[in-house]
Design an enzyme around this catalytic site. Structure first.
Site, mmCIF file in Angstrom:
data_model
loop_
_atom_site.group_PDB
_atom_site.id
_atom_site.type_symbol
_atom_site.label_atom_id
_atom_site.label_comp_id
_atom_site.label_asym_id
_atom_site.label_seq_id
_atom_site.Cartn_x
_atom_site.Cartn_y
_atom_site.Cartn_z
ATOM 1 N N ALA A 1 0.862 -1.284 -0.044
ATOM 2 C CA ALA A 1 0.128 -0.032 -0.129
ATOM 3 C C ALA A 1 1.039 1.237 -0.140
ATOM 4 C CB ALA A 1 -0.954 0.016 1.340
ATOM 5 N N CYS A 2 0.402 2.273 -0.641
ATOM 6 C CA CYS A 2 0.990 3.715 -0.511
ATOM 7 C C CYS A 2 1.178 4.079 0.658
ATOM 8 C CB CYS A 2 0.043 4.699 -1.307
ATOM 9 S SG CYS A 2 0.527 6.414 -0.849
ATOM 10 N N PRO A 3 2.816 4.668 1.213
ATOM 11 C CA PRO A 3 3.619 5.136 0.221
ATOM 12 C C PRO A 3 4.657 3.954 0.468
ATOM 13 C CG PRO A 3 3.652 6.307 2.325
ATOM 14 C CD PRO A 3 2.452 5.177 2.501
ATOM 15 N N ASN B 1 1.435 10.021 -3.746
ATOM 16 C CA ASN B 1 1.516 9.155 -2.510
ATOM 17 C C ASN B 1 1.683 10.054 -1.100
ATOM 18 O OD1 ASN B 1 4.382 9.282 -1.882
ATOM 19 N ND2 ASN B 1 4.511 8.846 -3.987
#
Length: 198
Positions: free
Chosen positions: A11-13, A182
């Site tokens: 998942a971001c970041p 992000n």
């Protein structure tokens, strides 16, 4: 020293943070980063360029991409100092698709963004978070999208929060202008420029 890291399904970041960590641990060599999302490709590529590297992006098929970053050689990317004179050290932070409620709120956001085009010096960045991502993705906001495209053409960086797009089930392909941002890039901009919140 060569290194390969697997950032698929992160998942971001996290993909950017893993890339940053790996580069910091290397004196020189080749870093290969494996990802499987459009937003990860854009975010890592942008991070690399912003830090003086020239990333090579290879589509491996099946939704997977290999990003190669070479560390230990001088980058050929040279910033145009004159470009700095065109921009204010400001980031516009857009948290909603309206300013206030109802029809008036929609009119205000469009007028405010359009008015930016009238200034000689423009903000460096415009970041869209929460419902603000509707302004860069939804067809009903095509007038605003055209305004943002003109700002982008003049050099303003347009970012839409990738996590917010995921939350609202907006696929990357529906982004009409700018790039997917992000959390790392967003905080970097918020901490290093003056913020104007809409």
């Amino acid at each position: 020293m060569n290194k390969k890291i697997d950032c698929r399904d992160m998942a971001c970041p996290q993909p950017v943070l893993e890339t940053k960590k790996a580069l910091e641990e290397m004196n020189e060599g080749i870093l290969e980063v494996l990802v499987n999302s459009v937003s990860s490709v854009q975010n890592i590529k942008r991070y690399a360029i912003n830090n003086g590297f020239e990333p090579k992006v290879d589509d491996l098929g099946n939704g997977e991409t290999l990003i190669t970053i070479i560390k230990g050689y001088e980058c050929t990317i040279i910033a145009d100092e004159k470009d700095e004179e065109k921009f204010l050290n400001k980031t516009i932070f857009v948290k909603d698709d309206k300013i206030g409620e109802g029809e008036l709120g929609g009119i205000l956001i469009k007028r405010f963004l359009k008015t930016i085009l009238e200034f000689k010096k423009l903000p460096k960045n415009i970041i869209f978070v929460n419902r603000g991502v509707f302004l860069t993705t939804k067809e009903e906001n095509k007038e605003i999208i055209e305004i943002l495209k003109e700002l982008e053409k003049r050099g303003v960086k347009i970012y839409s929060c990738g996590l917010c797009m995921n939350h609202y089930n907006i696929p990357a392909e529906e982004l009409k202008v700018g790039e997917i941002g992000n959390a790392y890039d967003t905080m970097d901009m918020l901490l290093n420029t003056e913020i104007v919140s809409l």
